[in-house]
Motif scaffolding. Structure first.
Motif, PDB file in Angstrom:
ATOM      1  N   GLU A  43      -3.871 -16.367  18.207  1.00  0.00           N
ATOM      2  CA  GLU A  43      -4.517 -15.557  19.251  1.00  0.00           C
ATOM      3  C   GLU A  43      -6.005 -15.457  18.948  1.00  0.00           C
ATOM      4  O   GLU A  43      -6.387 -15.200  17.794  1.00  0.00           O
ATOM      5  CB  GLU A  43      -3.892 -14.163  19.278  1.00  0.00           C
ATOM      6  N   ILE A  44      -6.818 -15.674  19.992  1.00  0.00           N
ATOM      7  CA  ILE A  44      -8.269 -15.558  19.781  1.00  0.00           C
ATOM      8  C   ILE A  44      -8.684 -14.114  20.083  1.00  0.00           C
ATOM      9  O   ILE A  44      -8.174 -13.505  21.019  1.00  0.00           O
ATOM     10  CB  ILE A  44      -9.030 -16.592  20.649  1.00  0.00           C
ATOM     11  N   LYS A  45      -9.553 -13.570  19.235  1.00  0.00           N
ATOM     12  CA  LYS A  45     -10.012 -12.179  19.419  1.00  0.00           C
ATOM     13  C   LYS A  45     -11.527 -12.139  19.310  1.00  0.00           C
ATOM     14  O   LYS A  45     -12.120 -13.040  18.715  1.00  0.00           O
ATOM     15  CB  LYS A  45      -9.431 -11.277  18.325  1.00  0.00           C
ATOM     16  N   GLU A  46     -12.117 -11.099  19.840  1.00  0.00           N
ATOM     17  CA  GLU A  46     -13.567 -10.902  19.683  1.00  0.00           C
ATOM     18  C   GLU A  46     -13.811  -9.633  18.902  1.00  0.00           C
ATOM     19  O   GLU A  46     -13.162  -8.617  19.157  1.00  0.00           O
ATOM     20  CB  GLU A  46     -14.223 -10.807  21.059  1.00  0.00           C
ATOM     21  N   VAL A  47     -14.711  -9.727  17.949  1.00  0.00           N
ATOM     22  CA  VAL A  47     -15.068  -8.508  17.204  1.00  0.00           C
ATOM     23  C   VAL A  47     -16.588  -8.357  17.186  1.00  0.00           C
ATOM     24  O   VAL A  47     -17.318  -9.352  17.155  1.00  0.00           O
ATOM     25  CB  VAL A  47     -14.564  -8.535  15.733  1.00  0.00           C
ATOM     26  N   GLU A  48     -17.023  -7.114  17.193  1.00  0.00           N
ATOM     27  CA  GLU A  48     -18.459  -6.848  17.111  1.00  0.00           C
ATOM     28  C   GLU A  48     -18.849  -6.697  15.641  1.00  0.00           C
ATOM     29  O   GLU A  48     -18.209  -5.924  14.911  1.00  0.00           O
ATOM     30  CB  GLU A  48     -18.764  -5.556  17.861  1.00  0.00           C
ATOM     31  N   LEU A  49     -19.836  -7.456  15.212  1.00  0.00           N
ATOM     32  CA  LEU A  49     -20.233  -7.381  13.803  1.00  0.00           C
ATOM     33  C   LEU A  49     -21.281  -6.286  13.626  1.00  0.00           C
ATOM     34  O   LEU A  49     -22.155  -6.099  14.496  1.00  0.00           O
ATOM     35  CB  LEU A  49     -20.809  -8.727  13.344  1.00  0.00           C
ATOM     36  N   PRO A  50     -21.229  -5.549  12.510  1.00  0.00           N
ATOM     37  CA  PRO A  50     -22.216  -4.488  12.262  1.00  0.00           C
ATOM     38  C   PRO A  50     -23.595  -5.065  11.905  1.00  0.00           C
ATOM     39  O   PRO A  50     -23.707  -6.263  11.636  1.00  0.00           O
ATOM     40  CB  PRO A  50     -21.625  -3.737  11.069  1.00  0.00           C
ATOM     41  N   ALA A  51     -24.602  -4.201  11.880  1.00  0.00           N
ATOM     42  CA  ALA A  51     -25.944  -4.642  11.457  1.00  0.00           C
ATOM     43  C   ALA A  51     -25.895  -5.019   9.975  1.00  0.00           C
ATOM     44  O   ALA A  51     -25.066  -4.512   9.222  1.00  0.00           O
ATOM     45  CB  ALA A  51     -26.932  -3.497  11.670  1.00  0.00           C
ATOM     46  N   LEU A  52     -26.792  -5.926   9.579  1.00  0.00           N
ATOM     47  CA  LEU A  52     -26.801  -6.390   8.174  1.00  0.00           C
ATOM     48  C   LEU A  52     -27.283  -5.303   7.224  1.00  0.00           C
ATOM     49  O   LEU A  52     -28.225  -4.571   7.536  1.00  0.00           O
ATOM     50  CB  LEU A  52     -27.739  -7.591   8.026  1.00  0.00           C
ATOM     51  N   LYS A  53     -26.654  -5.264   6.042  1.00  0.00           N
ATOM     52  CA  LYS A  53     -27.156  -4.407   4.960  1.00  0.00           C
ATOM     53  C   LYS A  53     -28.012  -5.275   4.039  1.00  0.00           C
ATOM     54  O   LYS A  53     -27.929  -6.507   4.099  1.00  0.00           O
ATOM     55  CB  LYS A  53     -25.977  -3.846   4.154  1.00  0.00           C
ATOM     56  N   ASN A  54     -28.756  -4.645   3.157  1.00  0.00           N
ATOM     57  CA  ASN A  54     -29.562  -5.412   2.198  1.00  0.00           C
ATOM     58  C   ASN A  54     -28.671  -6.343   1.389  1.00  0.00           C
ATOM     59  O   ASN A  54     -27.604  -5.949   0.941  1.00  0.00           O
ATOM     60  CB  ASN A  54     -30.302  -4.470   1.241  1.00  0.00           C
ATOM     61  N   GLY A  55     -29.124  -7.587   1.215  1.00  0.00           N
ATOM     62  CA  GLY A  55     -28.360  -8.572   0.436  1.00  0.00           C
ATOM     63  C   GLY A  55     -27.433  -9.408   1.303  1.00  0.00           C
ATOM     64  O   GLY A  55     -26.835 -10.364   0.814  1.00  0.00           O
TER      65      GLY A  55
END
Ligand SMILES: NC(=O)c1ccc[n+]([C@@H]2O[C@H](COP(=O)([O-])OP(=O)(O)OC[C@H]3O[C@@H](n4cnc5c(N)ncnc54)[C@H](OP(=O)(O)O)[C@@H]3O)[C@@H](O)[C@H]2O)c1
Length: 330
Positions: A23-35
């Motif tokens: 099954e294909i799903k979409e997820v929202e990725l969070p903003a990047l943290k340092n590193g």
């Protein structure tokens, strides 16, 4: 915010995988943290081990595992600036966030003329599998005879070509006449279509009347039953894979191997390519890259277009539709 598409396991495989198991799903990725870095997949690898690892390690709903060649599109990690290319174990996903720990840069000296996709195949995991399986596990010596099955695939095609580089005689089997013709073009001394032979035992004898010193086994099962009795004194068997058994739910029956192992004094060793790390792994990649550049190893790739086609590519590869390394271009 970036939305990533991921292929997940909808239902555990029962026998051969089907498209409805995914099954294909979409997820929202969070903003990047340092590193951290944000990766965008360019090429995704499709491999037989996934058939086994899904059963072993995933629960329904999890993203399918796997490696990809990816581009860094956003970076808060100076080791991996925007625009760099890496090999990442992000799974079947279009975008992912990494803290950089498990990212691998392309080998030093990677020329612009080589496709980046090779970092997943001939100059990557499957090429290294052939390299270490043959040179370390089989400890191949000049003049010996090697048998390799699934020979037109990602690993097998490189096994045969390394055997030729090392001055050996190589016999390969594959599942279609077109694949056999390709093996002959690659320099295999004898190639046959295992689906068409009447007796596998007789064909193996005809291919090498003096037996086999090294057996690089990608297939296992009944094929291996036929090869073991034809191994020469002090023969070595590299147990790389057992693709003929991956879809079966029943325990396999085999021959008793003790007699040939004792009287022929054979050695058989299973291995996983990740055993070789650090400098030795880099040497393997450098050698493979050099042989590709010198034209001593011809690379074969079976590339499907479009992330949506990951399950189709995977199912097709298990059914033998591929020649060389199976990949999906995102
Ligand atoms: N130990 C390790 O670290 C390691 C790493 C990579 C791969 N492997 C193993 O190496 C093997 C080859 O992997 P690969 O990536 O190079 O895959 P591949 O050979 O590119 O693709 C799989 C091939 O297996 C053949 N096959 C499928 N079912 C078969 C059966 N019942 N009998 C005989 N052949 C069958 C098909 O070719 P035909 O048309 O010829 O049937 C198919 O094209 C697999 O067993 C894999 O699990 C092990």
């Amino acid at each position: 915010m970036v939305r990533a598409k991921c292929w997940t396991l909808k239902k555990h495989f029962k026998g051969p995988p089907t498209k409805s198991d995914f099954e294909i799903k979409e997820v929202e990725l969070p903003a990047l943290k340092n590193g951290e870095v944000l990766l965008e997949a360019l090429f995704l690898s499709v491999d037989p081990y996934m058939r086994v690892s899904v059963r072993k390690y995933l629960k329904e709903g999890d993203t399918i595992m796997g490696s990809q060649v990816a581009r860094v599109v956003e970076s808060k990690n100076p080791t991996f600036p925007v625009g760099s290319t890496v090999v990442a174990n992000s799974g079947w996903t279009t975008h992912s966030i990494s803290d950089g720990k498990n990212l691998e840069k392309l080998p030093a000296g990677w020329p612009d003329t080589l496709p980046l996709s090779l970092a997943l195949g001939t100059i990557g995991m499957t090429g290294l599998t052939a390299y270490f399986g043959l040179l370390d596990i089989c400890a191949l010596k000049e003049g010996e005879t090697v048998m390799v099955n699934a020979a037109s695939g990602a690993v097998g095609s490189v096994v045969g070509q390394i055997a030729k580089i090392k001055g050996c005689r190589v016999v390969g089997s594959a599942g279609s006449d077109e694949k056999v013709a390709m093996l002959e073009k690659l320099g295999f001394d004898y190639a046959f279509n295992y689906k068409k032979v009447g007796s596998l035992e007789e064909t193996l004898k005809k291919a090498s009347p003096n037996g086999y010193d090294c057996y690089f086994d990608n297939v296992g099962g009944a094929f291996t039953n036929a090869v073991i009795p034809q191994m020469n004194k002090y023969g070595r068997i590299a147990v790389c894979g057992a693709i003929s058994t991956y879809n079966s739910e029943e325990p396999q029956q085999g021959i008793y191997i003790q007699a040939p192992f004792i009287y022929q004094e054979l050695r058989m060793e299973g291995f996983i390519v990740h055993r070789w790390q650090g400098d030795i792994r880099q040497k393997g990649l450098t050698d493979l890259m050099k042989w590709v550049q010198e034209g001593k190893i011809k690379y074969q790739e079976h590339i499907s277009e479009g992330f949506e086609n990951m399950p189709t590519a995977f199912i097709g590869m298990l059914n033998g539709e591929n020649v060389g390394k199976t990949l999906v271009k995102a």
